[in-house]
Design an enzyme around this catalytic site. Structure first.
Site, PDB file in Angstrom:
ATOM      1  N   GLU A   1      -4.218   3.191   7.093  1.00  0.00           N
ATOM      2  CA  GLU A   1      -4.029   2.994   5.658  1.00  0.00           C
ATOM      3  C   GLU A   1      -4.696   4.123   4.875  1.00  0.00           C
ATOM      4  O   GLU A   1      -4.245   4.516   3.810  1.00  0.00           O
ATOM      5  CB  GLU A   1      -4.622   1.642   5.254  1.00  0.00           C
TER       6      GLU A   1
ATOM      7  N   SER B   1     -10.307  -0.998   4.325  1.00  0.00           N
ATOM      8  CA  SER B   1      -9.476  -1.207   5.522  1.00  0.00           C
ATOM      9  C   SER B   1      -8.977   0.135   6.032  1.00  0.00           C
ATOM     10  O   SER B   1      -8.354   0.891   5.272  1.00  0.00           O
ATOM     11  CB  SER B   1      -8.253  -2.065   5.197  1.00  0.00           C
TER      12      SER B   1
ATOM     13  N   ARG C   1       0.834  -1.215   0.000  1.00  0.00           N
ATOM     14  CA  ARG C   1       0.000   0.000   0.000  1.00  0.00           C
ATOM     15  C   ARG C   1       0.871   1.270   0.000  1.00  0.00           C
ATOM     16  O   ARG C   1       0.513   2.272   0.607  1.00  0.00           O
ATOM     17  CB  ARG C   1      -0.950   0.053   1.199  1.00  0.00           C
TER      18      ARG C   1
HETATM   19  P1  FAD Z   1      -8.948   8.763  -3.614  1.00  0.00           P
HETATM   20  O1  FAD Z   1      -9.549   8.314  -2.335  1.00  0.00           O
HETATM   21  O2  FAD Z   1      -9.672   9.799  -4.394  1.00  0.00           O
HETATM   22  O3  FAD Z   1      -7.445   9.250  -3.349  1.00  0.00           O
HETATM   23  C1  FAD Z   1      -6.565   8.455  -2.589  1.00  0.00           C
HETATM   24  C2  FAD Z   1      -5.206   9.175  -2.538  1.00  0.00           C
HETATM   25  O4  FAD Z   1      -4.635   9.192  -3.843  1.00  0.00           O
HETATM   26  C3  FAD Z   1      -5.319  10.632  -2.103  1.00  0.00           C
HETATM   27  O5  FAD Z   1      -4.170  10.956  -1.364  1.00  0.00           O
HETATM   28  C4  FAD Z   1      -5.358  11.387  -3.428  1.00  0.00           C
HETATM   29  O6  FAD Z   1      -4.859  12.710  -3.295  1.00  0.00           O
HETATM   30  C5  FAD Z   1      -4.449  10.547  -4.277  1.00  0.00           C
HETATM   31  N1  FAD Z   1      -4.798  10.533  -5.702  1.00  0.00           N
HETATM   32  C6  FAD Z   1      -5.947  10.052  -6.250  1.00  0.00           C
HETATM   33  N2  FAD Z   1      -5.892  10.155  -7.592  1.00  0.00           N
HETATM   34  C7  FAD Z   1      -4.712  10.729  -7.890  1.00  0.00           C
HETATM   35  C8  FAD Z   1      -4.086  11.118  -9.110  1.00  0.00           C
HETATM   36  N3  FAD Z   1      -4.659  10.940 -10.300  1.00  0.00           N
HETATM   37  N4  FAD Z   1      -2.854  11.690  -9.046  1.00  0.00           N
HETATM   38  C9  FAD Z   1      -2.237  11.885  -7.843  1.00  0.00           C
HETATM   39  N5  FAD Z   1      -2.783  11.537  -6.672  1.00  0.00           N
HETATM   40  C10 FAD Z   1      -4.005  10.965  -6.688  1.00  0.00           C
HETATM   41  N6  FAD Z   1      -7.835  -0.791  -1.486  1.00  0.00           N
HETATM   42  C11 FAD Z   1      -7.047  -1.863  -1.759  1.00  0.00           C
HETATM   43  O7  FAD Z   1      -5.855  -1.708  -2.030  1.00  0.00           O
HETATM   44  N7  FAD Z   1      -7.551  -3.123  -1.722  1.00  0.00           N
HETATM   45  C12 FAD Z   1      -8.842  -3.386  -1.449  1.00  0.00           C
HETATM   46  O8  FAD Z   1      -9.265  -4.548  -1.437  1.00  0.00           O
HETATM   47  C13 FAD Z   1      -9.700  -2.276  -1.163  1.00  0.00           C
HETATM   48  N8  FAD Z   1     -10.998  -2.482  -0.850  1.00  0.00           N
HETATM   49  C14 FAD Z   1     -11.803  -1.421  -0.576  1.00  0.00           C
HETATM   50  C15 FAD Z   1     -13.152  -1.651  -0.283  1.00  0.00           C
HETATM   51  C16 FAD Z   1     -14.011  -0.598  -0.010  1.00  0.00           C
HETATM   52  C17 FAD Z   1     -15.457  -0.890   0.300  1.00  0.00           C
HETATM   53  C18 FAD Z   1     -13.519   0.730  -0.052  1.00  0.00           C
HETATM   54  C19 FAD Z   1     -14.437   1.879   0.203  1.00  0.00           C
HETATM   55  C20 FAD Z   1     -12.178   0.971  -0.329  1.00  0.00           C
HETATM   56  C21 FAD Z   1     -11.301  -0.097  -0.596  1.00  0.00           C
HETATM   57  N9  FAD Z   1      -9.945   0.100  -0.881  1.00  0.00           N
HETATM   58  C22 FAD Z   1      -9.143  -0.978  -1.197  1.00  0.00           C
HETATM   59  C23 FAD Z   1      -9.358   1.455  -0.842  1.00  0.00           C
HETATM   60  C24 FAD Z   1      -9.543   2.247  -2.161  1.00  0.00           C
HETATM   61  O9  FAD Z   1     -10.548   1.690  -2.954  1.00  0.00           O
HETATM   62  C25 FAD Z   1      -8.249   2.319  -2.954  1.00  0.00           C
HETATM   63  O10 FAD Z   1      -7.215   2.884  -2.176  1.00  0.00           O
HETATM   64  C26 FAD Z   1      -8.411   3.136  -4.247  1.00  0.00           C
HETATM   65  O11 FAD Z   1      -7.284   2.986  -5.053  1.00  0.00           O
HETATM   66  C27 FAD Z   1      -8.645   4.607  -3.996  1.00  0.00           C
HETATM   67  O12 FAD Z   1      -8.961   5.190  -5.239  1.00  0.00           O
HETATM   68  P2  FAD Z   1      -9.670   6.596  -5.340  1.00  0.00           P
HETATM   69  O13 FAD Z   1      -9.688   6.992  -6.769  1.00  0.00           O
HETATM   70  O14 FAD Z   1     -10.981   6.552  -4.654  1.00  0.00           O
HETATM   71  O15 FAD Z   1      -8.638   7.481  -4.539  1.00  0.00           O
HETATM   72  N1  EPU Z   2     -10.114 -11.264  10.695  1.00  0.00           N
HETATM   73  C1  EPU Z   2     -10.716 -11.391  11.927  1.00  0.00           C
HETATM   74  N2  EPU Z   2     -11.724 -10.530  12.250  1.00  0.00           N
HETATM   75  C2  EPU Z   2     -12.155  -9.587  11.394  1.00  0.00           C
HETATM   76  C3  EPU Z   2     -11.552  -9.440  10.151  1.00  0.00           C
HETATM   77  C4  EPU Z   2     -10.516 -10.298   9.824  1.00  0.00           C
HETATM   78  O1  EPU Z   2     -10.348 -12.240  12.723  1.00  0.00           O
HETATM   79  O2  EPU Z   2     -13.088  -8.853  11.778  1.00  0.00           O
HETATM   80  C5  EPU Z   2      -9.012 -12.181  10.337  1.00  0.00           C
HETATM   81  C6  EPU Z   2      -9.511 -13.493   9.788  1.00  0.00           C
HETATM   82  O3  EPU Z   2      -8.744 -14.519  10.335  1.00  0.00           O
HETATM   83  C7  EPU Z   2      -9.183 -13.444   8.320  1.00  0.00           C
HETATM   84  C8  EPU Z   2      -7.966 -12.525   8.295  1.00  0.00           C
HETATM   85  O4  EPU Z   2      -8.192 -11.607   9.370  1.00  0.00           O
HETATM   86  O5  EPU Z   2      -8.921 -14.684   7.795  1.00  0.00           O
HETATM   87  C9  EPU Z   2      -7.803 -11.751   7.007  1.00  0.00           C
HETATM   88  O6  EPU Z   2      -9.037 -11.093   6.707  1.00  0.00           O
HETATM   89  P1  EPU Z   2      -9.445 -10.730   5.213  1.00  0.00           P
HETATM   90  O7  EPU Z   2      -9.244 -11.907   4.310  1.00  0.00           O
HETATM   91  O8  EPU Z   2     -10.775 -10.082   5.234  1.00  0.00           O
HETATM   92  O9  EPU Z   2      -8.355  -9.691   4.782  1.00  0.00           O
HETATM   93  P2  EPU Z   2      -7.713  -8.441   5.547  1.00  0.00           P
HETATM   94  O10 EPU Z   2      -6.309  -8.790   5.879  1.00  0.00           O
HETATM   95  O11 EPU Z   2      -8.590  -7.997   6.646  1.00  0.00           O
HETATM   96  C10 EPU Z   2      -6.714  -7.402   3.392  1.00  0.00           C
HETATM   97  C11 EPU Z   2      -6.676  -6.058   2.749  1.00  0.00           C
HETATM   98  C12 EPU Z   2      -7.954  -5.807   1.988  1.00  0.00           C
HETATM   99  C13 EPU Z   2      -8.094  -6.874   0.906  1.00  0.00           C
HETATM  100  C14 EPU Z   2      -8.121  -8.245   1.585  1.00  0.00           C
HETATM  101  C15 EPU Z   2      -8.111  -9.369   0.569  1.00  0.00           C
HETATM  102  C16 EPU Z   2      -5.218  -4.649   4.059  1.00  0.00           C
HETATM  103  C17 EPU Z   2      -5.109  -3.532   5.022  1.00  0.00           C
HETATM  104  N3  EPU Z   2      -6.444  -5.033   3.735  1.00  0.00           N
HETATM  105  O12 EPU Z   2      -7.742  -7.358   4.372  1.00  0.00           O
HETATM  106  O13 EPU Z   2      -7.854  -4.538   1.367  1.00  0.00           O
HETATM  107  O14 EPU Z   2      -9.269  -6.690   0.166  1.00  0.00           O
HETATM  108  O15 EPU Z   2      -6.941  -8.401   2.402  1.00  0.00           O
HETATM  109  O16 EPU Z   2      -6.851  -9.460  -0.026  1.00  0.00           O
HETATM  110  O17 EPU Z   2      -4.202  -5.168   3.607  1.00  0.00           O
HETATM  111  C18 EPU Z   2      -8.264  -2.201   1.659  1.00  0.00           C
HETATM  112  O18 EPU Z   2      -7.062  -2.016   1.481  1.00  0.00           O
HETATM  113  O19 EPU Z   2      -9.070  -1.261   1.824  1.00  0.00           O
HETATM  114  C19 EPU Z   2      -8.799  -3.569   1.658  1.00  0.00           C
HETATM  115  C20 EPU Z   2     -10.083  -3.851   1.860  1.00  0.00           C
END
Ligand code: FAD
Ligand code: EPU
Length: 336
Positions: A332, A236, A162
């Site tokens: 994060e 997250s 990240r």
């Molecule tokens: P924004 O929130 O608009 O911006 C994020 C940052 O990037 C800010 O600092 C902004 O200034 C900067 N930025 C954005 N666009 C640009 C640009 N074009 N040039 C320069 N800087 C820029 N993330 C994961 O990695 N894995 C996941 O599984 C994941 N699951 C998610 C699930 C949910 C339900 C939600 C709400 C979020 C999740 N995220 C996850 C986090 C998020 O989706 C990602 O970080 C995504 O890439 C953010 O994109 P955005 O366009 O919304 O960025």
């Molecule tokens: N767990 C718990 N309790 C909870 C949640 C998770 O015990 O309430 C434990 C479980 O054992 C589970 C483990 O945590 O097996 C891992 O959970 P999960 O598979 O949901 O993944 P995560 O580590 O919580 C990360 C990323 C997610 C990404 C998933 C799948 C980060 C910070 N988060 O979550 O990214 O989608 O893995 O790869 O690395 C995001 O960045 O916004 C995000 C959602």
């Protein structure tokens, strides 16, 4: 070019936090970006994509620039790969679907991540065993002070978990304009993340395809992550913290069910969701700020929480995890 003043940012962040931007504009190409920057050069700038990884804790007393650069183009291909360029303002999941339809492989595990293409390298987004680092080719970014376009290769981006240069040494200096991904013509399926195989079995999938992996990922994600349209959140809130093996063994002797995964650098990544749940936060709610009932790593806004309230809750969570486990977690989400 249209610059709005004192507008609510609520529609522009998935947490649904109601703060204001002093100035707000969107741009759909570099000329429009330059024009806007000329107008308000002296104010601080915030580049916004889908607003899905941001927590606004106060009004933004500068210019919020919403990136709306569109377009997807297949640049060229070689025997193994196709090189696909996408505008930073393209929606990430729609881009993933576009690639799956054409059988371009590599980002199917990243299905349904909210936000736009532009933030994907900035955040080095990752899920289910894949991260942008694995498929990134290069990007073009606009240097705000020097007024020039710079190309960044994969090594220039210094990707980490990240992390990238855009979150560290070049923070707030560049606007990412477009990103080129190197996608496989013949897929290499990645089902290393246990839950994917379980879900594929449940779905009764016989022969694997990138579409079936994408569908499995979508099913897993919708079963535990809240939809921001229904419940404000930014995914997250914290990173999964890494500890050395000695620390992990000590923790395991005290907490036998602790969840940890070995990483390539020899450390152990702890599941922050588990740590938070063990501290009793899962399902916690105070006012409209809460900790999600199905995924403790996700903080939520039930309606009218302020960014300060969510931030305060995150502070309390950080402290309690530190007290119980001696582990320091890191946020994060980008805090503004
Ligand atoms: P924004 O929130 O608009 O911006 C994020 C940052 O990037 C800010 O600092 C902004 O200034 C900067 N930025 C954005 N666009 C640009 C640009 N074009 N040039 C320069 N800087 C820029 N993330 C994961 O990695 N894995 C996941 O599984 C994941 N699951 C998610 C699930 C949910 C339900 C939600 C709400 C979020 C999740 N995220 C996850 C986090 C998020 O989706 C990602 O970080 C995504 O890439 C953010 O994109 P955005 O366009 O919304 O960025
Ligand atoms: N767990 C718990 N309790 C909870 C949640 C998770 O015990 O309430 C434990 C479980 O054992 C589970 C483990 O945590 O097996 C891992 O959970 P999960 O598979 O949901 O993944 P995560 O580590 O919580 C990360 C990323 C997610 C990404 C998933 C799948 C980060 C910070 N988060 O979550 O990214 O989608 O893995 O790869 O690395 C995001 O960045 O916004 C995000 C959602």
């Amino acid at each position: 070019m249209q610059i709005q003043e004192n507008i609510s940012l609520r529609p522009y962040n998935t947490f649904g936090i109601d703060t204001k931007a002093r100035y707000f504009a969107s741009f759909s190409d570099t000329d429009e970006l330059e024009e806007t920057l000329n107008f308000k050069l002296q104010t601080s700038n915030l580049i916004l994509g889908g607003g899905s990884n941001i927590l606004f804790t106060k009004d933004f007393d500068g210019l919020v620039l919403k990136n709306e650069i569109k377009g997807i183009a297949e640049l060229h291909e070689d025997s193994e790969y196709v090189y696909v360029k996408a505008g930073a303002g393209e929606n990430w999941h729609q881009f993933v679907q576009h690639c799956i339809q054409r059988n371009w492989a590599g980002i199917e595990n990243l299905s349904l991540i909210p936000g736009n293409v532009g933030a994907s390298p900035m955040q080095n987004i990752g899920a289910y065993g894949v991260e942008i680092d694995d498929v990134f080719w290069d990007l073009e970014a606009y240097h705000i002070q020097e007024r020039k376009i710079v190309t960044f290769t994969r090594s220039d981006c210094e990707f980490g978990y990240r992390e990238s240069v855009f979150k560290r040494k070049y923070k707030d200096q560049f606007v990412i304009l477009n990103v080129t991904y190197q996608l496989r013509k013949k897929p290499r399926f990645n089902t290393s993340y246990g839950a994917i195989n379980q879900e594929l079995d449940r779905m009764g999938v016989g022969e694997l395809s990138i579409k079936s992996i994408s569908d499995a990922v979508i099913n897993i994600r919708t079963s535990k992550l809240p939809n921001p349209k229904e419940l404000g959140n930014a995914g997250s809130f914290f990173k999964n913290p890494a500890v050395d093996t000695v620390t992990f063994n000590v923790l395991q002797s005290k907490f036998e069910n602790i969840v940890g995964y070995p990483t390539a650098d020899g450390s152990v990544k702890l599941a922050a969701g588990w740590l938070i749940e063990q501290c009793g936060w899962k399902g916690f709610r105070k006012g409209d700020a809460g900790c999600h009932a199905r995924q403790a790593l996700v903080l939520v806004n039930y309606g009218n929480a302020t960014g300060k309230e969510i931030y305060q809750l995150s502070d309390e969570i950080l402290q309690s995890v530190k007290e119980k486990f001696g582990v320091t977690m890191e946020r994060e989400v980008n805090i503004i």
